[in-house]
Design a protein around this motif. Structure first.
Motif, PDB file in Angstrom:
ATOM      1  N   ASP A   1      -1.239  10.609   9.994  1.00  0.00           N
ATOM      2  CA  ASP A   1       0.056  10.838   9.364  1.00  0.00           C
ATOM      3  C   ASP A   1       1.104   9.800   9.745  1.00  0.00           C
ATOM      4  O   ASP A   1       2.197   9.785   9.177  1.00  0.00           O
ATOM      5  N   LYS A   2       0.780   8.931  10.693  1.00  0.00           N
ATOM      6  CA  LYS A   2       1.735   7.902  11.103  1.00  0.00           C
ATOM      7  C   LYS A   2       1.863   6.841  10.009  1.00  0.00           C
ATOM      8  O   LYS A   2       0.956   6.625   9.215  1.00  0.00           O
ATOM      9  N   LYS A   3       3.033   6.196   9.996  1.00  0.00           N
ATOM     10  CA  LYS A   3       3.334   5.182   8.998  1.00  0.00           C
ATOM     11  C   LYS A   3       3.603   3.839   9.679  1.00  0.00           C
ATOM     12  O   LYS A   3       3.815   3.759  10.893  1.00  0.00           O
TER      13      LYS A   3
ATOM     14  N   SER B   1       0.614   4.103   5.100  1.00  0.00           N
ATOM     15  CA  SER B   1      -0.066   4.876   6.143  1.00  0.00           C
ATOM     16  C   SER B   1      -0.753   3.949   7.139  1.00  0.00           C
ATOM     17  O   SER B   1      -1.090   2.805   6.821  1.00  0.00           O
ATOM     18  N   ILE B   2      -0.942   4.447   8.333  1.00  0.00           N
ATOM     19  CA  ILE B   2      -1.638   3.673   9.354  1.00  0.00           C
ATOM     20  C   ILE B   2      -3.045   3.308   8.897  1.00  0.00           C
ATOM     21  O   ILE B   2      -3.520   2.180   9.122  1.00  0.00           O
ATOM     22  N   LEU B   3      -3.732   4.204   8.218  1.00  0.00           N
ATOM     23  CA  LEU B   3      -5.074   3.909   7.727  1.00  0.00           C
ATOM     24  C   LEU B   3      -5.064   2.748   6.741  1.00  0.00           C
ATOM     25  O   LEU B   3      -5.942   1.882   6.771  1.00  0.00           O
ATOM     26  N   ASP B   4      -4.079   2.724   5.846  1.00  0.00           N
ATOM     27  CA  ASP B   4      -4.002   1.624   4.891  1.00  0.00           C
ATOM     28  C   ASP B   4      -3.608   0.318   5.579  1.00  0.00           C
ATOM     29  O   ASP B   4      -4.067  -0.754   5.194  1.00  0.00           O
ATOM     30  N   CYS B   5      -2.757   0.399   6.585  1.00  0.00           N
ATOM     31  CA  CYS B   5      -2.420  -0.770   7.388  1.00  0.00           C
ATOM     32  C   CYS B   5      -3.679  -1.299   8.071  1.00  0.00           C
ATOM     33  O   CYS B   5      -3.927  -2.518   8.099  1.00  0.00           O
TER      34      CYS B   5
ATOM     35  N   LYS C   1       0.841  -1.176   0.000  1.00  0.00           N
ATOM     36  CA  LYS C   1       0.000   0.000   0.000  1.00  0.00           C
ATOM     37  C   LYS C   1       0.878   1.228   0.000  1.00  0.00           C
ATOM     38  O   LYS C   1       1.868   1.297   0.703  1.00  0.00           O
ATOM     39  N   THR C   2       0.513   2.212  -0.770  1.00  0.00           N
ATOM     40  CA  THR C   2       1.258   3.456  -0.775  1.00  0.00           C
ATOM     41  C   THR C   2       0.671   4.407   0.238  1.00  0.00           C
ATOM     42  O   THR C   2      -0.513   4.351   0.563  1.00  0.00           O
ATOM     43  N   ALA C   3       1.511   5.295   0.742  1.00  0.00           N
ATOM     44  CA  ALA C   3       1.071   6.225   1.776  1.00  0.00           C
ATOM     45  C   ALA C   3       0.134   7.254   1.200  1.00  0.00           C
ATOM     46  O   ALA C   3       0.311   7.729   0.082  1.00  0.00           O
ATOM     47  N   GLU C   4      -0.880   7.601   1.952  1.00  0.00           N
ATOM     48  CA  GLU C   4      -1.776   8.670   1.563  1.00  0.00           C
ATOM     49  C   GLU C   4      -1.177   9.999   2.019  1.00  0.00           C
ATOM     50  O   GLU C   4      -0.507  10.084   3.037  1.00  0.00           O
TER      51      GLU C   4
END
Length: 385
Positions: A28-30, A157-161, A9-12
């Motif tokens: 914003d966390k990764k 991104s944490i959301l994608d994780c 997944k790529t970061a947003e």
């Protein structure tokens, strides 16, 4: 073995206001922030025996271990390859060919167990010993979860994780200094000098650290969130160990509630039963087997499941594994419990599900880590950026 699979997944990116709101700080966390301070990936060679693999799980207090093979020994059939390469030269040192969990071990133990129950564990005692000496590579893929390897990019991104883990994926590899290449058609190859593993529990603990930013969802009640799974299958307190293992294997369940049998309900104690509105008397988890020495397990396979869990309390491995006392401590909540309380129970007891009971102690459902991650992510997406 079926093809392994890599998800990257790529970061947003989030533009907008010059003064970020508190919610944006977590967004914003990764994944890199999530694995900060984690040790390098625990692995075993593909030639390791299953007994040695279990010892590795116990020694590291983990529930899954990566299996590595030399270049050219990859046993997959297409799909994605996850490679470890020399950081300086780029030469491939090994392939990761799968992930073995305690559920795979359960499936292997349950398969073809036709040995009769023998007083004192005699007769068929060598069968389990033989099963524990097979190479670990031979049991990869016994369960759906280990058919695929998943990776998450360091900058995801944490959301994608959270999206990945909200779909029931329990763990993923994070490549350090890695790169992803197409090697033909849809096949992908992930190569890195080293990997870390990130799990659902790691993510839950990370969210707990940032609970001040999640107050709007953590202070909601479980019944309001749609995070309660009200279909729950279990075994009865008259089920024996081998039948419980076979039931979990057939349904790909990592844990089952143990419910009280009654004269009013004609249960088949060798099959899963509907646990809804039944009294909870214990929990049996795949990880409980880590607390039983292999030398003793054969004689326990036909033991009553409750008696087996009580026997585990007297083994030194129980404390070494950090296992909970399944029959004495029920990790439960009520429909009116706050989500924050459920998160705390899961973290403090290191369990992946919390049983939901009503005021009479009857099962109303369960809340899993997958459920928790899903409802928190949905809430985060609904909040203004």
């Amino acid at each position: 073995m079926q093809a392994t699979r890599t998800e990257e997944k790529t970061a947003e990116t989030h533009g907008g206001a010059s003064s970020p709101q508190p919610q944006q700080r977590l967004r914003d966390k990764k994944v890199g922030d999530l694995i900060a301070g984690k040790k390098r990936l625990v692995e075993v060679p593909y030639t390791a025996s299953l007994a040695d693999t279990i010892n590795t799980l116990v020694a590291n207090r983990i529930m899954a271990v990566a299996v590595a093979a030399p270049p050219g020994q990859w046993i997959g059939a297409g799909g994605s390859m996850i490679l470890e390469s020399d950081k300086q030269t780029g030469a491939v040192r090994k392939h990761y060919i799968g992930m073995v969990t305690m559920l795979d071990v359960l499936a292997h133990i349950a398969g073809n167990d036709d040995a009769p129950a023998v007083e004192g564990g005699g007769g068929g005692g060598g069968e389990l010993e033989r099963k524990m000496q097979v190479p670990v590579s031979t049991i990869i893929g016994h369960c759906l979860e280990s058919l695929s390897l998943w990776t998450l990019n360091y900058n995801t991104s944490i959301l994608d994780c959270m999206e990945v883990f909200s779909k029931g994926i329990h763990r993923a590899l994070v490549p350090v200094d890695g790169h992803l290449e197409n090697v033909g058609g849809v096949e992908l190859m992930e190569s890195a000098s080293s990997y870390h593993m990130v799990t659902q529990m790691d993510l839950i603990k990370f969210l707990k650290v940032h609970e001040a930013e999640l107050r709007g969802i953590l202070t909601r009640r479980v019944r309001e969130l749609g995070g309660l799974t009200d279909i729950v299958f279990g075994v009865t307190d008259k089920t024996n160990l081998i039948d419980a293992i076979k039931c979990m294997n057939s349904a790909s369940l990592h844990a089952v509630p143990i419910v009280e049998s009654t004269d009013e309900i004609d249960d088949d104690h060798g099959q899963l039963v509907n646990g809804k509105d039944r009294k909870l008397v214990g929990t049996f988890s795949a990880t409980d087997l880590r607390g039983c020495p292999i030398s003793q397990l054969q004689s326990c396979l036909h033991m009553n499941i409750v008696d087996f869990l009580e026997k585990l309390l007297d083994t030194p491995q129980q404390e070494a594994c950090g296992l909970r006392t399944s029959t004495r401590e029920h990790i439960t909540c009520q429909p009116e419990s706050l989500l924050r309380e459920v998160v705390d129970k899961a973290i403090n007891s290191h369990v992946h599900r919390v049983w939901v009971v009503d005021g009479r102690g009857l099962l109303a459902g369960l809340v899993s880590l997958t459920d928790i991650i899903r409802v928190i992510r949905v809430w985060m997406l609904s909040e203004p950026a």
